[in-house]
Write a protein that holds these residues in place. Sequence first.
Motif, PDB file in Angstrom:
ATOM      1  N   GLY A   1       0.817  -1.206   0.000  1.00  0.00           N
ATOM      2  CA  GLY A   1       0.000   0.000   0.000  1.00  0.00           C
ATOM      3  C   GLY A   1       0.853   1.259   0.000  1.00  0.00           C
ATOM      4  N   ASN A   2       0.486   2.210  -0.820  1.00  0.00           N
ATOM      5  CA  ASN A   2       1.220   3.476  -0.884  1.00  0.00           C
ATOM      6  C   ASN A   2       0.959   4.316   0.366  1.00  0.00           C
ATOM      7  OD1 ASN A   2       2.311   2.922  -3.410  1.00  0.00           O
ATOM      8  ND2 ASN A   2       0.565   3.828  -4.476  1.00  0.00           N
ATOM      9  N   ILE A   3       1.902   5.177   0.667  1.00  0.00           N
ATOM     10  CA  ILE A   3       1.743   6.110   1.786  1.00  0.00           C
ATOM     11  C   ILE A   3       1.068   7.378   1.271  1.00  0.00           C
ATOM     12  CG2 ILE A   3       2.948   7.507   3.498  1.00  0.00           C
ATOM     13  CD1 ILE A   3       5.162   5.429   3.491  1.00  0.00           C
ATOM     14  N   PRO A   4      -0.059   7.760   1.837  1.00  0.00           N
ATOM     15  CA  PRO A   4      -0.730   8.991   1.367  1.00  0.00           C
ATOM     16  C   PRO A   4       0.073  10.223   1.736  1.00  0.00           C
ATOM     17  CG  PRO A   4      -1.828   8.121   3.309  1.00  0.00           C
ATOM     18  CD  PRO A   4      -0.793   7.098   2.928  1.00  0.00           C
TER      19      PRO A   4
ATOM     20  N   ARG B   1       6.748  10.247   5.476  1.00  0.00           N
ATOM     21  CA  ARG B   1       5.667  11.222   5.333  1.00  0.00           C
ATOM     22  C   ARG B   1       4.972  11.129   3.984  1.00  0.00           C
ATOM     23  NH1 ARG B   1       3.520  13.602   9.854  1.00  0.00           N
ATOM     24  NH2 ARG B   1       5.161  13.705  11.427  1.00  0.00           N
ATOM     25  N   THR B   2       5.681  10.646   2.965  1.00  0.00           N
ATOM     26  CA  THR B   2       5.100  10.518   1.631  1.00  0.00           C
ATOM     27  C   THR B   2       5.617   9.234   0.988  1.00  0.00           C
ATOM     28  OG1 THR B   2       6.888  11.725   0.529  1.00  0.00           O
ATOM     29  CG2 THR B   2       5.022  13.024   1.345  1.00  0.00           C
ATOM     30  N   GLU B   3       4.911   8.799  -0.041  1.00  0.00           N
ATOM     31  CA  GLU B   3       5.361   7.630  -0.805  1.00  0.00           C
ATOM     32  C   GLU B   3       6.655   7.940  -1.544  1.00  0.00           C
ATOM     33  OE1 GLU B   3       5.460   3.781  -2.362  1.00  0.00           O
ATOM     34  OE2 GLU B   3       4.330   4.656  -0.684  1.00  0.00           O
ATOM     35  N   THR B   4       6.798   9.167  -1.987  1.00  0.00           N
ATOM     36  CA  THR B   4       8.026   9.555  -2.687  1.00  0.00           C
ATOM     37  C   THR B   4       9.237   9.416  -1.769  1.00  0.00           C
ATOM     38  OG1 THR B   4       6.795  11.107  -4.076  1.00  0.00           O
ATOM     39  CG2 THR B   4       9.183  11.439  -3.912  1.00  0.00           C
ATOM     40  N   GLU B   5       9.089   9.820  -0.530  1.00  0.00           N
ATOM     41  CA  GLU B   5      10.191   9.702   0.429  1.00  0.00           C
ATOM     42  C   GLU B   5      10.586   8.244   0.623  1.00  0.00           C
ATOM     43  OE1 GLU B   5      11.113  10.622   5.169  1.00  0.00           O
ATOM     44  OE2 GLU B   5       9.245  11.336   4.225  1.00  0.00           O
ATOM     45  N   ARG B   6       9.608   7.363   0.702  1.00  0.00           N
ATOM     46  CA  ARG B   6       9.932   5.939   0.889  1.00  0.00           C
ATOM     47  C   ARG B   6      10.613   5.365  -0.344  1.00  0.00           C
ATOM     48  NH1 ARG B   6       5.427   1.639   2.829  1.00  0.00           N
ATOM     49  NH2 ARG B   6       4.462   2.153   0.810  1.00  0.00           N
ATOM     50  N   ARG B   7      10.123   5.738  -1.522  1.00  0.00           N
ATOM     51  CA  ARG B   7      10.721   5.199  -2.744  1.00  0.00           C
ATOM     52  C   ARG B   7      12.146   5.709  -2.949  1.00  0.00           C
ATOM     53  NH1 ARG B   7       6.254   4.368  -7.511  1.00  0.00           N
ATOM     54  NH2 ARG B   7       4.601   3.482  -6.199  1.00  0.00           N
ATOM     55  N   GLU B   8      12.415   6.937  -2.537  1.00  0.00           N
ATOM     56  CA  GLU B   8      13.774   7.466  -2.671  1.00  0.00           C
ATOM     57  C   GLU B   8      14.768   6.713  -1.793  1.00  0.00           C
ATOM     58  OE1 GLU B   8      13.338  11.568  -1.737  1.00  0.00           O
ATOM     59  OE2 GLU B   8      12.719  12.149  -3.781  1.00  0.00           O
TER      60      GLU B   8
ATOM     61  N   PHE C   1      14.627   3.490  -1.292  1.00  0.00           N
ATOM     62  CA  PHE C   1      14.707   2.088  -1.715  1.00  0.00           C
ATOM     63  C   PHE C   1      16.031   1.720  -2.386  1.00  0.00           C
ATOM     64  CE2 PHE C   1      13.512  -1.400  -4.708  1.00  0.00           C
ATOM     65  CZ  PHE C   1      13.340  -2.372  -3.742  1.00  0.00           C
ATOM     66  N   PRO C   2      16.551   2.489  -3.356  1.00  0.00           N
ATOM     67  CA  PRO C   2      17.814   2.091  -3.995  1.00  0.00           C
ATOM     68  C   PRO C   2      18.967   1.934  -3.009  1.00  0.00           C
ATOM     69  CG  PRO C   2      16.730   3.808  -5.271  1.00  0.00           C
ATOM     70  CD  PRO C   2      15.982   3.710  -3.987  1.00  0.00           C
ATOM     71  N   ASP C   3      19.072   2.845  -2.036  1.00  0.00           N
ATOM     72  CA  ASP C   3      20.151   2.729  -1.047  1.00  0.00           C
ATOM     73  C   ASP C   3      19.982   1.477  -0.201  1.00  0.00           C
ATOM     74  OD1 ASP C   3      21.344   5.042  -1.913  1.00  0.00           O
ATOM     75  OD2 ASP C   3      20.380   6.315  -0.403  1.00  0.00           O
ATOM     76  N   TRP C   4      18.736   1.167   0.168  1.00  0.00           N
ATOM     77  CA  TRP C   4      18.516  -0.038   0.960  1.00  0.00           C
ATOM     78  C   TRP C   4      18.882  -1.286   0.164  1.00  0.00           C
ATOM     79  CZ3 TRP C   4      15.717  -4.433   0.172  1.00  0.00           C
ATOM     80  CH2 TRP C   4      15.690  -5.326   1.259  1.00  0.00           C
ATOM     81  N   LEU C   5      18.493  -1.334  -1.112  1.00  0.00           N
ATOM     82  CA  LEU C   5      18.782  -2.504  -1.933  1.00  0.00           C
ATOM     83  C   LEU C   5      20.288  -2.671  -2.132  1.00  0.00           C
ATOM     84  CD1 LEU C   5      17.468  -4.797  -3.526  1.00  0.00           C
ATOM     85  CD2 LEU C   5      17.450  -3.302  -5.529  1.00  0.00           C
TER      86      LEU C   5
END
Length: 317
Positions: A146-149, A275-282, A284-288
């Motif tokens: 689920g996306n973060i609103p 706080r936002t879905e964009t923040e979480r997606r940004e 992701f690459p570092d975590w991977l």
Amino acid sequence: MPHRNAPLTETGRLRLARCVVEEGWPLCRAAERFQVSATTAQRWAGRYRELGERGMSDHSCKPHRSPCRSPARTERRIIKVRVLRRWGPARIAYLLGLNPATVHRVLTRYGLARLARLDRATGRVIRRYEHAAPGDLVHIDIKKLGNIPDGGGHKALGRQAGRKNRAKAGMSFLHNAVDDHSRLAYSEILTDEKKETALAFWKRAHAYFTSCGITVQRVLTDNGACYRSNLWRNSPAAQGISHKRTRPYRPQTNGKVERFNRTLLDEWAYAKTYRTETERREAFPDWLHTYNHHRGHTALKGQPPASRVPNLTGQYT
């Protein structure tokens, strides 16, 4: 086997016993000569008189009698409940009116594996496997998230406010590919799980594994609609790659990518308050990158997946 600091080995015990029994040494003199107590000298001399040389080896510490041991009927009931219901010691003890420690001792005595090591569907011990080389098998799966609103979800705003925003946020689909031998992962966040999307992801994943020096031989997927399509099935075949699917309702077969999914959720998706879905997606690459290059993997003896990949950094051409 005697412990490392024991004054007597089996040969030393035999020498001591012969000095006492055959040569008539007093116990005190033999004990002083072999640097043990008189009681120890008496024990080995007695065993030599009774059993000869074979009495010099260590005996089992198991008692001849166990008057406090649970009756055989009780043990059979414990085992029956464990096999049929696959319960832990606490639940079995509550059902049978026993102490959980007693139940645990019985299960241990009969070598019944911990529940964590059992397949809940069959009750059999889980057989873990690992292919011999990178590329022998690649596990593929899709994880819905689920996306973060905007403004945050329930972690940031609380359950009531977060529930109002959740319906407007929509879903993301994480397409994941994990190499069986090295646990090297390739993952993308996409908008759907259609066959065209899944095929495009696999082409990019295959190119990534190839760039790392991995020649993919087989891929394993579940029975999702996108993986049953002719479009997806024919693409690996055209590349000389065998495509296998798991048995229905048996996600354990694809367990390595399922475990990656859980790690991904615990250590990235839900690891902090976004706080936002964009923040979480940004993030992701570092975590991977951390997962593939730096994070120790328990199945690899604490080493990261990069330690098992021949050309992950691209230094070889």
